[in-house]
Design an enzyme around this catalytic site. Structure first.
Site, PDB file in Angstrom:
ATOM      1  CD  GLU A 113      -2.979  -1.075   2.256  1.00 23.81           C
ATOM      2  OE1 GLU A 113      -3.089  -0.012   2.898  1.00 23.81           O
ATOM      3  OE2 GLU A 113      -3.735  -2.048   2.390  1.00 23.81           O
ATOM      4  CB  CYS A 130       3.538   7.578   2.116  1.00 24.02           C
ATOM      5  SG  CYS A 130       3.750   6.613   3.614  1.00 24.02           S
ATOM      6  CB  CYS A 137       4.887  -3.683  10.628  1.00 24.63           C
ATOM      7  SG  CYS A 137       6.244  -2.958  11.577  1.00 24.63           S
ATOM      8  CB  CYS A 144       0.400   1.044  13.842  1.00 23.34           C
ATOM      9  SG  CYS A 144       0.828   0.775  12.122  1.00 23.34           S
ATOM     10  CB  CYS A 375       0.123   9.054   9.591  1.00 27.25           C
ATOM     11  SG  CYS A 375       1.775   8.743  10.067  1.00 27.25           S
TER      12      CYS A 375
HETATM   13  S1  SF4 Z   1       3.922   2.391  13.367  1.00 23.39           S
HETATM   14 FE1  SF4 Z   1       3.111   0.534  12.351  1.00 23.39          FE
HETATM   15  S2  SF4 Z   1       4.359   0.265  10.513  1.00 23.39           S
HETATM   16 FE2  SF4 Z   1       5.456   1.708  11.863  1.00 23.39          FE
HETATM   17  S3  SF4 Z   1       6.826   0.406  13.085  1.00 23.39           S
HETATM   18 FE3  SF4 Z   1       4.943   0.617  14.289  1.00 23.39          FE
HETATM   19  S4  SF4 Z   1       3.709  -1.181  13.701  1.00 23.39           S
HETATM   20 FE4  SF4 Z   1       5.301  -0.940  12.141  1.00 23.39          FE
END
Ligand code: SF4
Length: 422
Positions: A113, A130, A137, A144, A375
């Site tokens: 994405e 971005c 992750c 997040c 974000c």
């Molecule tokens: S904000 Fe989301 S993408 Fe960024 S390191 Fe933390 S879990 Fe991973």
């Protein structure tokens, strides 16, 4: 030495190891043992011009011709007949105002994405892209959306660059004639703030930066590229080594801080147990500086978590000896978020207090929140299995990892994907 045994990483990495091998091998080509670029499948979008020409010459193409082909590939989107660029279909484009998120599907079914963001400037509106460095992750930040997926794979350098290439030559070319749409703009800035933690896939990220700045290719100045990290000190060190090279001095580093102290940071960012704030400060202090540019310190403002006056004073005190721009990001709720977005009054109060503390502070504009493009909102709801790919290519159950306790050799069982609502 503190060792973080991310067993989950091991599983995911073993899955992607084979795919990443070719690009990683080419990356090391310029620095270590000579390795012929034709070793393994060729991924032209993951090559600098020098590497591309070498590969082309090995196939009998003249250097001058290969250089023209490289320019045509990056600037016009024309793929040379002798090599292939993966045809990743754009499976979704979600638009809110002038902000658009697009999804590219890989042959394994996993998707990247990326978000095109308009940036109004005095001289006119520019576009920032971005990009994602991973699918999913492993860092498990509670605020997040991407964290909800777990880590599914590391992207190769060409798959990172492909997001720029697709945005430039595919997504923004809306008409059937393939001409740029009226709203299409040249991408001026690249930010590694999409899915994934860049330092968790640092070699591919660094190679992609080398490609993106290439003067015969995308030609994005290093000063227009930002890498955002939760603060892996070893990753910061590697970015610092790149910044020390001629041509990369002005590459930007952003630190995703999000808390005034270790207790709060650890509660929303599990990695803080391995890399506490004092360690991050040391890593920043050792980071090479070649200009007056400041670090960007990002602070996702979450109601009831880190948004009080006391929190503001505490984080400003922490930042006092770091030359930085404090970037306040009003929280963009992820799916099933335990927290709402902050209201305007609390955002303004927090920023005013930071300024009163003498801290240079900016507010990051909220763009794309309604289409989950803002974000912290990237991620595919359908694969929120909290599972990772195993060696056999099948999804493996999430495993616990061992994170060292701060200031001790003790370790604790910890699930980095566990969030406050799970
Ligand atoms: S904000 Fe989301 S993408 Fe960024 S390191 Fe933390 S879990 Fe991973």
């Amino acid at each position: 030495m503190i060792v973080v045994a991310f067993e989950m990483h091991r599983l995911a990495r073993s899955r992607v190891c084979e795919a990443a091998h070719d690009t990683l091998a080419l990356m090391s080509h310029t620095h270590a043992e000579p390795l012929h670029p034709l070793a393994g499948p060729l991924h032209p979008l993951g090559l600098t011009r020098v590497q591309f020409v070498e590969a082309a010459q090995a196939r009998g193409t003249k250097a001058a011709t290969a250089r023209d082909e490289y320019k045509a590939l990056f600037r016009q989107g024309i793929v040379p007949a002798w090599c292939e660029v993966a045809d990743y279909p754009v499976t979704a484009t979600l638009v809110e105002g002038e902000t658009s998120k697009f999804v590219l599907r890989h042959e394994d079914g996993l998707e990247t994405e990326s978000v095109l963001i308009p940036m109004p400037r005095a001289s006119g509106t520019t576009t920032t892209l971005c990009v994602s460095s991973q699918v999913g992750c492993a860092m498990g930040c509670g605020f997040c959306e991407t964290a909800q997926m777990g880590l599914l794979k590391n992207l190769r350098a060409d798959q990172i660059v492909h997001q720029w290439w697709a945005a430039t030559h595919r997504v923004q070319r809306a008409s059937s004639a393939g001409e740029p749409s009226a709203s299409a703009r040249v991408i001026k800035n690249i930010v590694f703030m999409g899915m994934g933690e860049p330092t968790d896939n640092i070699d591919a990220v660094i190679q992609s930066v080398r490609v993106l700045v290439d003067h015969d290719g995308a030609m994005i100045p290093a000063s227009n590229i930002s890498i955002s990290t939760v603060g892996n000190p070893e990753g910061i060190e590697k970015i610092g080594a790149l910044v020390s090279e001629v041509g990369f001095h002005r590459l930007n580093l952003a630190l995703s801080l999000n808390a005034p102290n270790d207790a709060i940071r650890s509660s929303i960012m599990p990695v803080n147990k391995a890399w506490p704030m004092a360690r991050l400060k040391s890593a920043l202090a050792a980071f090479p500086r070649f200009s007056q540019s400041a670090f960007c310190v990002e602070y996702v403002l979450i109601p009831g978590v880190n948004d009080s006056d006391e929190h503001c004073d505490e984080v400003c005190a922490f930042l006092r000896d770091i030359r930085c721009s404090f970037n306040v990001i009003p929280y963009n709720p992820r799916r099933n978020s335990p927290w709402p977005a902050p209201d305007e009054a609390s955002i303004e109060r927090f920023i005013a207090r930071a300024l009163a503390n003498g801290q240079f502070t900016k507010r990051r504009g909220t763009k794309g929140r309604q289409v989950m493009a803002a974000c912290g909102q990237l991620g595919n709801e359908k694969i929120r299995h909290r599972k990772v790919l195993g060696d056999d290519g099948n999804y493996a159950p999430l495993v616990k990892v061992r994170v060292p306790m701060r200031n001790s050799n003790e370790t604790s069982e910890h699930n980095p994907l566990r969030t406050n609502d799970s």
